[in-house]
Write a protein that holds these residues in place. Structure first.
Motif, PDB file in Angstrom:
ATOM      1  N   ALA A  20       0.827  -1.208   0.000  1.00  5.45           N
ATOM      2  CA  ALA A  20       0.000   0.000   0.000  1.00  5.45           C
ATOM      3  C   ALA A  20       0.860   1.257   0.000  1.00  5.45           C
ATOM      4  CB  ALA A  20      -0.929  -0.005   1.211  1.00  5.45           C
ATOM      5  N   VAL A  21       1.949   1.232   0.759  1.00  6.87           N
ATOM      6  CA  VAL A  21       2.852   2.388   0.793  1.00  6.87           C
ATOM      7  C   VAL A  21       3.490   2.612  -0.573  1.00  6.87           C
ATOM      8  CG1 VAL A  21       5.027   3.245   1.738  1.00  6.87           C
ATOM      9  CG2 VAL A  21       3.305   2.262   3.263  1.00  6.87           C
ATOM     10  N   GLN A  22       3.948   1.541  -1.211  1.00  8.85           N
ATOM     11  CA  GLN A  22       4.571   1.671  -2.520  1.00  8.85           C
ATOM     12  C   GLN A  22       3.563   2.169  -3.559  1.00  8.85           C
ATOM     13  OE1 GLN A  22       7.853   1.443  -3.271  1.00  8.85           O
ATOM     14  NE2 GLN A  22       7.149   2.260  -5.221  1.00  8.85           N
ATOM     15  N   ALA A  31       1.017   4.059  -2.979  1.00 12.14           N
ATOM     16  CA  ALA A  31       0.745   5.471  -2.699  1.00 12.14           C
ATOM     17  C   ALA A  31       1.830   6.371  -3.270  1.00 12.14           C
ATOM     18  CB  ALA A  31       0.616   5.688  -1.193  1.00 12.14           C
ATOM     19  N   ARG A  32       3.071   5.917  -3.249  1.00 13.71           N
ATOM     20  CA  ARG A  32       4.167   6.718  -3.809  1.00 13.71           C
ATOM     21  C   ARG A  32       3.984   6.949  -5.302  1.00 13.71           C
ATOM     22  NH1 ARG A  32       8.707   3.246  -0.597  1.00 13.71           N
ATOM     23  NH2 ARG A  32       8.764   4.476   1.341  1.00 13.71           N
ATOM     24  N   ASP A  33       3.396   5.995  -5.962  1.00 10.52           N
ATOM     25  CA  ASP A  33       3.178   6.117  -7.400  1.00 10.52           C
ATOM     26  C   ASP A  33       1.841   6.768  -7.745  1.00 10.52           C
ATOM     27  OD1 ASP A  33       5.587   4.793  -7.772  1.00 10.52           O
ATOM     28  OD2 ASP A  33       4.646   2.818  -7.803  1.00 10.52           O
ATOM     29  N   TYR A  34       0.917   6.812  -6.778  1.00  9.63           N
ATOM     30  CA  TYR A  34      -0.457   7.219  -7.096  1.00  9.63           C
ATOM     31  C   TYR A  34      -0.839   8.563  -6.489  1.00  9.63           C
ATOM     32  CZ  TYR A  34      -5.560   7.002  -7.414  1.00  9.63           C
ATOM     33  OH  TYR A  34      -6.882   7.283  -7.667  1.00  9.63           O
ATOM     34  N   ASP A  35      -0.392   8.845  -5.283  1.00  9.54           N
ATOM     35  CA  ASP A  35      -0.889  10.015  -4.558  1.00  9.54           C
ATOM     36  C   ASP A  35      -0.452  11.308  -5.249  1.00  9.54           C
ATOM     37  OD1 ASP A  35      -2.143  11.194  -2.100  1.00  9.54           O
ATOM     38  OD2 ASP A  35      -0.128  12.008  -1.892  1.00  9.54           O
ATOM     39  N   ARG A  88     -12.533   2.970   3.699  1.00  9.60           N
ATOM     40  CA  ARG A  88     -12.047   2.360   2.461  1.00  9.60           C
ATOM     41  C   ARG A  88     -11.809   3.415   1.388  1.00  9.60           C
ATOM     42  NH1 ARG A  88     -15.876  -3.114   2.014  1.00  9.60           N
ATOM     43  NH2 ARG A  88     -14.523  -4.461   3.299  1.00  9.60           N
ATOM     44  N   ASN A  89     -12.695   4.377   1.295  1.00 10.81           N
ATOM     45  CA  ASN A  89     -12.512   5.438   0.310  1.00 10.81           C
ATOM     46  C   ASN A  89     -11.250   6.251   0.592  1.00 10.81           C
ATOM     47  OD1 ASN A  89     -14.839   4.756  -1.086  1.00 10.81           O
ATOM     48  ND2 ASN A  89     -16.135   6.169   0.042  1.00 10.81           N
ATOM     49  N   THR A  90     -10.967   6.462   1.870  1.00  7.99           N
ATOM     50  CA  THR A  90      -9.753   7.198   2.237  1.00  7.99           C
ATOM     51  C   THR A  90      -8.505   6.441   1.799  1.00  7.99           C
ATOM     52  OG1 THR A  90     -10.869   8.186   4.145  1.00  7.99           O
ATOM     53  CG2 THR A  90      -8.463   8.193   4.152  1.00  7.99           C
ATOM     54  N   LEU A  91      -8.483   5.129   2.046  1.00  8.02           N
ATOM     55  CA  LEU A  91      -7.335   4.330   1.628  1.00  8.02           C
ATOM     56  C   LEU A  91      -7.213   4.289   0.109  1.00  8.02           C
ATOM     57  CD1 LEU A  91      -4.993   2.492   2.393  1.00  8.02           C
ATOM     58  CD2 LEU A  91      -6.593   0.566   2.447  1.00  8.02           C
ATOM     59  N   ALA A  92      -8.329   4.161  -0.578  1.00  8.94           N
ATOM     60  CA  ALA A  92      -8.306   4.124  -2.040  1.00  8.94           C
ATOM     61  C   ALA A  92      -7.806   5.455  -2.609  1.00  8.94           C
ATOM     62  CB  ALA A  92      -9.690   3.801  -2.582  1.00  8.94           C
ATOM     63  N   LEU A 128      -5.693   1.482  -4.746  1.00  8.31           N
ATOM     64  CA  LEU A 128      -5.938   0.042  -4.648  1.00  8.31           C
ATOM     65  C   LEU A 128      -7.375  -0.223  -4.215  1.00  8.31           C
ATOM     66  CD1 LEU A 128      -2.633  -0.992  -2.813  1.00  8.31           C
ATOM     67  CD2 LEU A 128      -3.121  -1.128  -5.261  1.00  8.31           C
ATOM     68  N   LYS A 129      -7.813  -1.469  -4.400  1.00  8.77           N
ATOM     69  CA  LYS A 129      -9.144  -1.876  -3.960  1.00  8.77           C
ATOM     70  C   LYS A 129      -9.072  -2.264  -2.481  1.00  8.77           C
ATOM     71  CE  LYS A 129     -10.720  -3.559  -8.472  1.00  8.77           C
ATOM     72  NZ  LYS A 129     -11.722  -2.499  -8.635  1.00  8.77           N
ATOM     73  N   PRO A 130      -9.672  -1.485  -1.598  1.00  7.87           N
ATOM     74  CA  PRO A 130      -9.544  -1.758  -0.160  1.00  7.87           C
ATOM     75  C   PRO A 130     -10.148  -3.095   0.261  1.00  7.87           C
ATOM     76  CG  PRO A 130     -10.351   0.467  -0.557  1.00  7.87           C
ATOM     77  CD  PRO A 130     -10.431  -0.260  -1.859  1.00  7.87           C
ATOM     78  N   GLU A 131     -11.041  -3.661  -0.554  1.00  6.58           N
ATOM     79  CA  GLU A 131     -11.649  -4.951  -0.192  1.00  6.58           C
ATOM     80  C   GLU A 131     -10.605  -6.076  -0.176  1.00  6.58           C
ATOM     81  OE1 GLU A 131     -14.569  -2.166  -1.834  1.00  6.58           O
ATOM     82  OE2 GLU A 131     -12.660  -2.986  -2.583  1.00  6.58           O
TER      83      GLU A 131
END
Length: 434
Positions: free
Chosen positions: A29-31, A33-37, A201-205, A210-213
């Motif tokens: 998830a961290v990796q 986020a580096r590419d997505y956020d 879940r929306n916050t993590l997405a 990624l799909k939080p499910e």
């Protein structure tokens, strides 16, 4: 043959579409986020922009070279005179020899570039903390929803039994009302828990894409062992490594250079200048003298000394001195805030471990109480209300244990964040539990 090939391709696509998305853990998830956020991408561009400050500051100490060219047409007033032209081409070099503003500008550019790197590192560490918080919040929301649904199921079962017992005359209407109230409360709690889970879940997405499910869950007990260390050791590490403190120190350095630059405006500036020019003229005087074209070199040293500026320079000195004191106060405030964050996170880890153990024992006790209450209800020494309360207590213990575990893990990351050490290694120390 072509039809068969199309059918095979269609079948493969359908199979791929039916495959579940790959599960991910905290490190993944961290990796992602580096590419997505987008915020982190913006911080990366701010770093690139900030690195140019060092180049711009160095340019102030280097020579500047300029090219100048011009052409002029002159029409004489006399009607019988022909128009004439003059043209010139020149190269001029200027090199500062003594200029406090240029030297302090160079130093400020270097400090600003270092500050940009620190701020980018801080953005990266804050991103890890945000992703970890969102990741753990999703897990807690899922656990809360599961416990709430389990409570609702138990109340639903008790409600059905109470209604049946009332119909056959072995229970009062009070038992039915109590079970109904418990079921209604659990139903309302379930709706709230589902809404909270969706938000988490929306916050993590939003951070990872990624799909939080498909999030990975805890695989067992959480035990950080004896890796914590002493509080004083962490305070020392934070004083040396905290990015907030580093940033505040660099702001002090910038303020010191601003004060030096302001005081330097009282001092002279000395520049070296050199040039080469070619001039060509077609006017009558130049033609008669045979000097229509000339070339020449020039070398000189220029000194400029300010004498009076209406008190503006003194005012700028006082302003820079006040800003310097403010930056020093901000540095002290940053030190205190970091120390407070370290203490809070350190206590969160040390007390959190004890809290997890206490909640684990409480869960065992709540389960024993629930089993005993069920048995007592079967033999008639406990009421439906006793059983419902025991069921609620057990599910509360489940939620409390989950919350204690996630808080412990986040406190470990928050401690690394406060010390400026929240990197992939710190993430790995927590990710091993998923």
């Amino acid at each position: 043959m072509k039809v068969q090939t199309q059918l095979i391709v269609a079948g493969m696509l359908a199979l791929c579409g039916s495959l579940p998305a790959a599960a991910f853990d905290l490190a993944a998830a961290v990796q992602a986020a580096r590419d997505y956020d987008a915020g982190y991408a913006g911080a990366r561009q701010s770093l690139l922009a900030g690195q140019e400050k060092a180049v711009q500051g160095r340019a102030l100490l280097l020579p500047s070279v300029g090219l100048s060219a011009g052409i002029t047409r002159t029409d004489p007033i006399r009607p019988d005179a022909d128009p004439y032209h003059s043209s010139s081409v020149g190269v001029q070099l200027n090199q500062p020899l003594f200029d406090v503003a240029s030297y302090t500008g160079y130093k400020k550019g270097r400090i600003s570039s270092e500050l940009a790197e620190v701020q980018y590192s801080a953005s990266g560490q804050q991103l890890i903390a945000d992703v970890a918080r969102a990741y753990l919040d999703v897990l807690l929301a899922e656990d809360v929803l599961s416990a709430t649904q389990a409570t609702k199921k138990a109340f639903e079962h008790q409600l059905a039994q109470a209604k049946k017992a009332f119909e056959v005359g072995t229970a009062t209407i009070t038992d039915t009302h109590e079970a109904q109230a418990g079921f209604d409360g659990a139903l309302a709690s379930e709706i709230a828990a589902m809404s909270d889970l969706e938000i988490k879940r929306n916050t993590l997405a939003k951070l990872t894409g990624l799909k939080p499910e498909q999030i990975n869950h805890l695989k067992g007990r959480v035990d950080l062992g004896n890796e914590l260390g002493t509080l004083q050791a962490w305070l020392d590490r934070a004083e040396a490594g905290s990015l907030n403190i580093k940033s505040a120190r660099q702001q002090v350095q910038l303020a010191e250079e601003n004060l030096t630059a302001a005081r330097g405006k009282h001092l002279p500036t000395v520049d070296l200048s050199a040039g080469y020019s070619i001039n060509h003229a077609t006017d009558p005087a130049s033609r008669l003298s045979g000097r229509g074209s000339t070339a020449g070199n020039s070398v000189g040293v220029n000194l400029t000394l300010p004498l009076y500026a209406g008190g503006g320079i003194n005012s700028q000195v006082r302003e820079a001195a006040a800003n310097l004191e403010k930056s020093r106060d901000d540095l002290e405030l940053s030190r205190r805030e970091v120390a407070l964050a370290v203490r809070s996170a350190w206590l969160g880890v040390s007390n959190g471990a004890a809290q997890v153990k206490a909640q684990e024992q409480l869960l065992v006790s709540a389960k024993s109480k629930l089993d005993a209450t069920r048995l007592g209800r079967e033999v008639g020494v406990r009421t439906n209300l006793d059983l419902l309360n025991a069921e609620s207590s057990y599910q509360d213990a489940v939620r409390a244990l989950a919350s204690a575990r996630y808080n412990l893990l986040y406190a470990r990351l928050a401690l690394a964040l406060a010390a400026g050490e929240l990197d992939d290694q710190a993430v790995a120390s927590v990710n091993r539990f998923f």
